[in-house]
Every structure is written in C-alpha cells, then in structure tokens.
Design an enzyme around this catalytic site. Structure first.
Site, PDB file in Angstrom:
ATOM      1  N   ALA A 100       2.105  16.301   9.961  1.00  0.00           N
ATOM      2  CA  ALA A 100       3.290  15.437  10.095  1.00  0.00           C
ATOM      3  C   ALA A 100       4.038  15.279   8.763  1.00  0.00           C
ATOM      4  CB  ALA A 100       2.861  14.063  10.615  1.00  0.00           C
ATOM      5  N   ILE A 101       3.298  15.071   7.667  1.00  0.00           N
ATOM      6  CA  ILE A 101       3.984  14.826   6.388  1.00  0.00           C
ATOM      7  C   ILE A 101       4.729  16.084   5.929  1.00  0.00           C
ATOM      8  CG2 ILE A 101       3.649  14.139   3.963  1.00  0.00           C
ATOM      9  CD1 ILE A 101       1.312  12.405   4.826  1.00  0.00           C
ATOM     10  N   ALA A 122      -0.435   4.069   9.670  1.00  0.00           N
ATOM     11  CA  ALA A 122      -0.271   2.668   9.276  1.00  0.00           C
ATOM     12  C   ALA A 122      -0.565   1.715  10.437  1.00  0.00           C
ATOM     13  CB  ALA A 122       1.148   2.451   8.767  1.00  0.00           C
ATOM     14  N   GLY A 155       0.798  -1.222   0.000  1.00  0.00           N
ATOM     15  CA  GLY A 155       0.000   0.000   0.000  1.00  0.00           C
ATOM     16  C   GLY A 155       0.830   1.272   0.000  1.00  0.00           C
ATOM     17  N   HIS A 194      21.259   3.053  33.563  1.00  0.00           N
ATOM     18  CA  HIS A 194      21.968   4.333  33.459  1.00  0.00           C
ATOM     19  C   HIS A 194      23.199   4.155  32.587  1.00  0.00           C
ATOM     20  CE1 HIS A 194      23.638   8.210  34.502  1.00  0.00           C
ATOM     21  NE2 HIS A 194      24.800   7.598  34.722  1.00  0.00           N
ATOM     22  N   ASP A 246      -7.312   3.839   6.366  1.00  0.00           N
ATOM     23  CA  ASP A 246      -7.553   5.221   5.961  1.00  0.00           C
ATOM     24  C   ASP A 246      -8.958   5.450   5.401  1.00  0.00           C
ATOM     25  OD1 ASP A 246      -4.959   5.721   6.686  1.00  0.00           O
ATOM     26  OD2 ASP A 246      -4.291   6.442   4.734  1.00  0.00           O
TER      27      ASP A 246
HETATM   28  C1  LIG Z   1       4.442  10.497   2.797  1.00  0.00           C
HETATM   29  C2  LIG Z   1       3.701   9.709   3.835  1.00  0.00           C
HETATM   30  C3  LIG Z   1       4.336   9.343   4.999  1.00  0.00           C
HETATM   31  C4  LIG Z   1       3.663   8.591   5.953  1.00  0.00           C
HETATM   32  N1  LIG Z   1       4.327   8.254   7.101  1.00  0.00           N
HETATM   33  C5  LIG Z   1       3.691   7.535   8.039  1.00  0.00           C
HETATM   34  C6  LIG Z   1       4.379   7.137   9.222  1.00  0.00           C
HETATM   35  O1  LIG Z   1       5.551   7.444   9.412  1.00  0.00           O
HETATM   36  N2  LIG Z   1       3.699   6.379  10.124  1.00  0.00           N
HETATM   37  C7  LIG Z   1       2.401   6.023   9.928  1.00  0.00           C
HETATM   38  O2  LIG Z   1       1.837   5.337  10.781  1.00  0.00           O
HETATM   39  N3  LIG Z   1       1.721   6.386   8.828  1.00  0.00           N
HETATM   40  C8  LIG Z   1       2.335   7.131   7.878  1.00  0.00           C
HETATM   41  N4  LIG Z   1       1.660   7.469   6.740  1.00  0.00           N
HETATM   42  C9  LIG Z   1       0.235   7.058   6.598  1.00  0.00           C
HETATM   43  C10 LIG Z   1       0.119   5.607   6.158  1.00  0.00           C
HETATM   44  O3  LIG Z   1       0.857   5.410   4.975  1.00  0.00           O
HETATM   45  C11 LIG Z   1      -1.341   5.230   5.941  1.00  0.00           C
HETATM   46  O4  LIG Z   1      -2.085   5.558   7.091  1.00  0.00           O
HETATM   47  C12 LIG Z   1      -1.498   3.744   5.673  1.00  0.00           C
HETATM   48  O5  LIG Z   1      -0.785   3.368   4.516  1.00  0.00           O
HETATM   49  C13 LIG Z   1      -2.977   3.369   5.521  1.00  0.00           C
HETATM   50  O6  LIG Z   1      -3.075   1.995   5.296  1.00  0.00           O
HETATM   51  P1  LIG Z   1      -4.330   1.371   4.537  1.00  0.00           P
HETATM   52  O7  LIG Z   1      -4.095  -0.101   4.533  1.00  0.00           O
HETATM   53  O8  LIG Z   1      -5.566   1.897   5.092  1.00  0.00           O
HETATM   54  O9  LIG Z   1      -4.257   1.933   3.045  1.00  0.00           O
HETATM   55  P2  LIG Z   1      -3.122   2.073   1.954  1.00  0.00           P
HETATM   56  O10 LIG Z   1      -1.783   1.923   2.513  1.00  0.00           O
HETATM   57  O11 LIG Z   1      -3.466   3.317   1.228  1.00  0.00           O
HETATM   58  O12 LIG Z   1      -3.374   0.821   1.015  1.00  0.00           O
HETATM   59  C14 LIG Z   1      -4.523   0.695   0.251  1.00  0.00           C
HETATM   60  C15 LIG Z   1      -4.245  -0.232  -0.903  1.00  0.00           C
HETATM   61  O13 LIG Z   1      -5.462  -0.508  -1.583  1.00  0.00           O
HETATM   62  C16 LIG Z   1      -5.218  -0.551  -2.972  1.00  0.00           C
HETATM   63  N5  LIG Z   1      -6.485  -0.301  -3.657  1.00  0.00           N
HETATM   64  C17 LIG Z   1      -7.274   0.797  -3.585  1.00  0.00           C
HETATM   65  N6  LIG Z   1      -8.387   0.636  -4.326  1.00  0.00           N
HETATM   66  C18 LIG Z   1      -8.308  -0.604  -4.871  1.00  0.00           C
HETATM   67  C19 LIG Z   1      -9.143  -1.349  -5.738  1.00  0.00           C
HETATM   68  N7  LIG Z   1     -10.319  -0.866  -6.165  1.00  0.00           N
HETATM   69  N8  LIG Z   1      -8.733  -2.575  -6.116  1.00  0.00           N
HETATM   70  C20 LIG Z   1      -7.558  -3.094  -5.689  1.00  0.00           C
HETATM   71  N9  LIG Z   1      -6.725  -2.420  -4.867  1.00  0.00           N
HETATM   72  C21 LIG Z   1      -7.092  -1.193  -4.464  1.00  0.00           C
HETATM   73  C22 LIG Z   1      -4.181   0.551  -3.180  1.00  0.00           C
HETATM   74  O14 LIG Z   1      -3.473   0.343  -4.396  1.00  0.00           O
HETATM   75  C23 LIG Z   1      -3.305   0.377  -1.943  1.00  0.00           C
HETATM   76  O15 LIG Z   1      -2.238  -0.492  -2.190  1.00  0.00           O
HETATM   77  C24 LIG Z   1       2.314   8.200   5.746  1.00  0.00           C
HETATM   78  C25 LIG Z   1       1.662   8.556   4.560  1.00  0.00           C
HETATM   79  C26 LIG Z   1       2.337   9.303   3.610  1.00  0.00           C
HETATM   80  C27 LIG Z   1       1.632   9.678   2.337  1.00  0.00           C
END
Ligand SMILES: Cc1cc2nc3c(=O)[nH]c(=O)nc-3n(C[C@H](O)[C@H](O)[C@H](O)COP(=O)(O)OP(=O)(O)OC[C@H]3O[C@@H](n4cnc5c(N)ncnc54)[C@H](O)[C@@H]3O)c2cc1C
Length: 462
Positions: free
Chosen positions: A180-181, A315, A41, A441, A307
């Site tokens: 944060a970003i 994450a 992701g 320590h 998200d």
């Molecule tokens: C620059 C940046 C830095 C970050 N740093 C941090 C950090 O340090 N610590 C932290 O905790 N969080 C961080 N985050 C946030 C974190 O990346 C997200 O909160 C996390 O990835 C969310 O996970 P998720 O599984 O909900 O979705 P995602 O990681 O967005 O994954 C969703 C997946 O679903 C797939 N998808 C979507 N629609 C479809 C579909 N119709 N069919 C098939 N596949 C599909 C996408 O391709 C993707 O791979 C950061 C984000 C960014 C942008």
C-alpha cells in the site's frame, strides 16, 4: 495494596496508545502516556496524515487533466512542490497538536521522553525518573525496514519518512515494494510528473488484495505511464553520473535501471528492541510481542497493541486494539479480539481500493463454498456523471450460508463505500438486506446495492 502513580501507563502516543489512554479515562481510570517524539505517532506525523495530504494535492494535479478535457488550459509549470510539502506538514502538525489537546481535555498526563520498562509496574523515563502504573500498555509502533545492500541514507535510498520529507522531487524514482505505501507513493510522484518505476518481488502488486480488483488499478497505473515490474527483485545499486543504476532480476532476466533516487518501502519492523521487554521476561516472536485475548501479554497487567503485535499494521487496527485493551482493564464488555475478516484496509490512489475479508484466491485456498458478484462501476449512473466509470464492486458470499465473506471495491470513493458492506457484515446482515434497502439516486452507493442484488441474482443496471 501498592500505590501507583496511574491506573494505566501507556508507552507510545500513536493511534494505539493515545486512543487506549482516552478510552481508559472515559471508563474511570487515571492514565498517562509516555512519548519520546510528537504525539500522534507515525500515523499523524510521518504516515497516514502527511501521505494523505500529499495524495489530496496529487489529486488536484490530476484534476488538471480533467479540466483540459473541457477546454480549460491549465499551466502546471508553476508547481512549487515546496508548498505541497509545507501543506502536508501543516496538516500533520495540526493533528499532532489535536492529540495534545485531546489528552489534556481528558486529563491524561503526557510525559515527554524515552521510556524503558523496568518492571510490570514501572517505566524509567530518560532524564525524568520513574513513573509507576498498576497496568502497562505497550504501543511503541514500528519503523521502516531496510534490506541488505539498500541502507537508508536519506539521499539516495529513502524510507517512507525520507520521501515524506522531500521538499523537492526527483525526476526519476524507483519505488521498491508494491504494498500500500509503495503504491501510494507511486501515485503521488507520478501525479507530480516524476518518472516512476514500481518494483514488487511477488507476482502481484498489493499481494494481499484481490487479483481482479488489483487488475483495475494496474490498468490505470499503466495508462498513466507508471512502469510496473512484478516478480522482480532488486539486487543492488551503484552510483552513475547524476543518478544511480539499480540492478533488477525478474522473469525476463537481469536489467539495470537508471534513476535519481530509490524509495525503499518493503515493510516495517516493530519497535520491540530497547524498550525493556527483558525486564518482563517477554520474548518477541518474529519481532512482535506475543499477545492473547484482549491483547494481554504473558505478564499480568501488561498489554500490547498496534504495530508491535502481529496484526495488520494499520492505524485503525492499533486504535481498536487499544480500545479493547482499555475496556477489558476497566471490566467493560468488549470483544476478545478483532475479527481478521472484518478488518478493512484501503489504498489511497487513483482509483482508490478498499477491502475486507477473503480474497477470491484465499476463499478457494480455504476450501470455502462461495459465490461471487462483480458489479461494474459504470452501472451506477453517478460514476459516469462524474467521469469515473472505471472500477468494480466485488462481493464474496457463502454459497449456502449467504454470509458476506469478503468485499473488494476499486474505483472512486472506494474507501468510503466499503463501510456500508462492512456494517452489513458486522451486523450479520445478508446481501439481500443491502439489496432491498433504498439508496439515494444518483450515488456511488447505488453500486453497493446493485452488487448485493447481483449476488441475489437480480441486479437491474447491468
Ligand atoms: C507512509 C505511511 C502511510 C500510512 N498510511 C496509513 C493509512 O492510510 N491508514 C492506516 O490505517 N495506516 C497507515 N499507516 C500505518 C500506520 O501509521 C500505523 O499502523 C500506525 O501508526 C500504528 O500505530 P501505533 O500506535 O501502533 O504506533 P506508532 O504510530 O508507530 O506510534 C508509536 C509511538 O511510540 C513512540 N515510542 C516508541 N518507543 C518509545 C519509547 N521507548 N518511549 C517513548 N515513546 C516511544 C514513537 O515515538 C511513536 O510516537 C501508514 C504508515 C506509513 C509509514
């Protein structure tokens, strides 16, 4: 009883989706994950991991300053940012392959392609046909948000993805968004010699963090030459010579700023459109999928995590929610939901900032009776020994209950130190339990102990 291909069909292989699938198989279910891009992701491919790989290298650059302090002449003129970029992609690719491996190891089918939900038990995968599941879990994540007048074009106005993919850095950048970003990119770019202007519409950088902790970060950023504009709005931009002129409106009136690129990081939009929610009769609320206990949607057997639901876009939050949904499906004992006051957050810059629970302002607004303890980093000998004396550890404690209400750590290794305090909170321990525990320590963790002692009225090193 109907026959399904899988017990659990997951849409999206980010930290929410792939972790849920693994947890479900650990508990005896047969699971598959549908992913249109790379496994892992946003987090592994265009989020947490590549950004932290850049931050690690930014810290190496920062070390050059420390080496100079001991007389070592560092010639940073040979910096090849292309190699810095390549290192970050290598880290991302390695971890994405790692998710592939974990899915295989757990006998989870990874189905490549874009999925659209067609019913509570079926997803149509473009070019591959229908896949059925007894239960569905939606974990389609989010994408960068733009604002009117600032459409992402990959050249002048970059999203976080655009910034992560830069193989050459601009000389001057304006970062719009002090969350944060934005703060992390300001740190990275400044460390690599870019002139950074950081603009935040609200009156505080990192608006959800504790003001006293953010002040420490603000001082450090200003010292490093990062220009900060709070209570300031960007209203538009126009091309000018080699760069762009961006219009800002703030407390001091209007001004124009000339930079080479704009990095727009003002939030993220949940991917709830185009995934077939209509087929389920689910209506997003403010773009998020509404969920109840155990991250169940209004449709029997359909869950949503990460998200796409209205919880902190992090994450570890996505993964924990995925675990809870999978455990509930498997009939395993699991929390109903995450406790919002026990969700840690972190900002990886110099100094680091990590926190959970109430800020002082939020505790006051909630009318809580509380006490605060603020222990300076320099009181822990190790911080001075490693040349990182700037920082603080702040604890908010219920005045009568002695319950830990919140903690805010800013300084070296803050993102590691927060966990001892959070463990105490989740185990329902009190500050006095941390205060009396013997700590090695010299360590920065002694600061945690002293902070807890301070809350109990007997800190030694202050
Ligand atoms: C620059 C940046 C830095 C970050 N740093 C941090 C950090 O340090 N610590 C932290 O905790 N969080 C961080 N985050 C946030 C974190 O990346 C997200 O909160 C996390 O990835 C969310 O996970 P998720 O599984 O909900 O979705 P995602 O990681 O967005 O994954 C969703 C997946 O679903 C797939 N998808 C979507 N629609 C479809 C579909 N119709 N069919 C098939 N596949 C599909 C996408 O391709 C993707 O791979 C950061 C984000 C960014 C942008």
């Amino acid at each position: 009883m109907a026959n399904y291909d899988y017990d659990l069909l997951v849409l999206g292989a980010g930290p929410g989706g792939y972790v849920a699938a693994i947890r479900a198989t650990q508990l005896g279910m047969k699971a598959a994950v549908i992913e249109k891009d790379k496994p892992g992701g946003v987090c592994l491919n265009i989020g947490c991991i590549p950004s932290k790989a850049l931050i690690h290298q930014a810290e190496l650059m920062h070390c050059a300053t420390e080496l100079e302090a001991i007389g070592v002449k560092v010639d940073a003129s040979g910096l090849d940012y292309g190699k810095v970029f390549a290192f970050s992609r290598k880290a991302a690719d390695m971890l994405s392959r790692g998710v592939d491996y974990l899915l295989k190891k757990n006998k989870i089918d990874l189905i490549s392609g874009e999925g659209i939900i067609t019913s509570a038990h079926e997803i149509e995968v473009k070019g591959r046909g229908k896949v059925t599941g007894k239960n569905l879990l939606i974990a389609t994540g989010s994408r960068p948000r733009s604002i009117p007048g600032f459409d992402f074009d990959g050249k002048t106005v970059l999203s976080s993805t655009g910034a992560l993919m830069l193989e050459k850095l601009p000389k001057r950048v304006c970062v719009l968004g002090g969350g944060a970003i934005g703060v992390e990119f300001a740190h990275i770019m400044n460390a690599f010699g870019v002139e950074v202007h950081l603009v935040e519409m609200l009156d505080q950088l990192l608006p959800l963090e504790d003001e006293e902790a953010v002040d420490v970060l603000l001082r450090a950023f200003k010292k490093r030459g990062i220009k900060i504009y709070t209570s300031t709005k960007a209203t538009g931009y126009r091309k000018s010579g080699k760069g762009v002129k961006i219009s800002l409106e703030g407390k001091g009136g209007k001004q124009e700023l000339e930079v080479d690129q704009i990095l727009l990081v003002v939030g993220r939009v949940p991917n709830t459109d185009g995934i077939g929610l209509e087929a389920l009769g689910i209506k997003p609320e403010k773009d998020f999928i509404p969920v109840g206990d155990y991250y169940r949607t209004s449709v029997e057997g359909v869950y949503a995590v990460g998200d796409v639901v209205n919880s902190p876009m992090l994450a570890h939050v996505a993964s924990k929610e995925g675990e809870i949904a999978a455990e509930h499906l498997a009939g395993h004992q699991t929390p109903v939901k995450l406790d919002p006051n026990a969700i840690p957050g972190a900002v990886y810059c110099e100094p680091q900032l990590a926190s959970f629970g109430y800020t002082e302002k939020a505790a006051k607004e909630a009318g809580l009776k509380f006490e605060k303890a603020v222990f300076p980093y320099r009181g822990a000998g190790k911080s001075v020994a490693i040349g990182k004396p700037d920082g603080l550890l702040k604890l908010l404690v219920g005045a009568e209950t002695r319950e830990i209400l919140g903690a805010h750590v800013v300084g070296a290794q803050a993102t590691e130190l927060i966990h001892e305090i959070l463990l105490a909170k989740t185990a329902e321990l009190l500050p006095e339990d941390i205060a009396v525990m013997i700590h090695v320590h010299p360590t920065l963790s002694e600061g945690v102990m002293e902070m807890a002692r301070m809350a109990e009225g007997w800190a030694i090193h202050v």
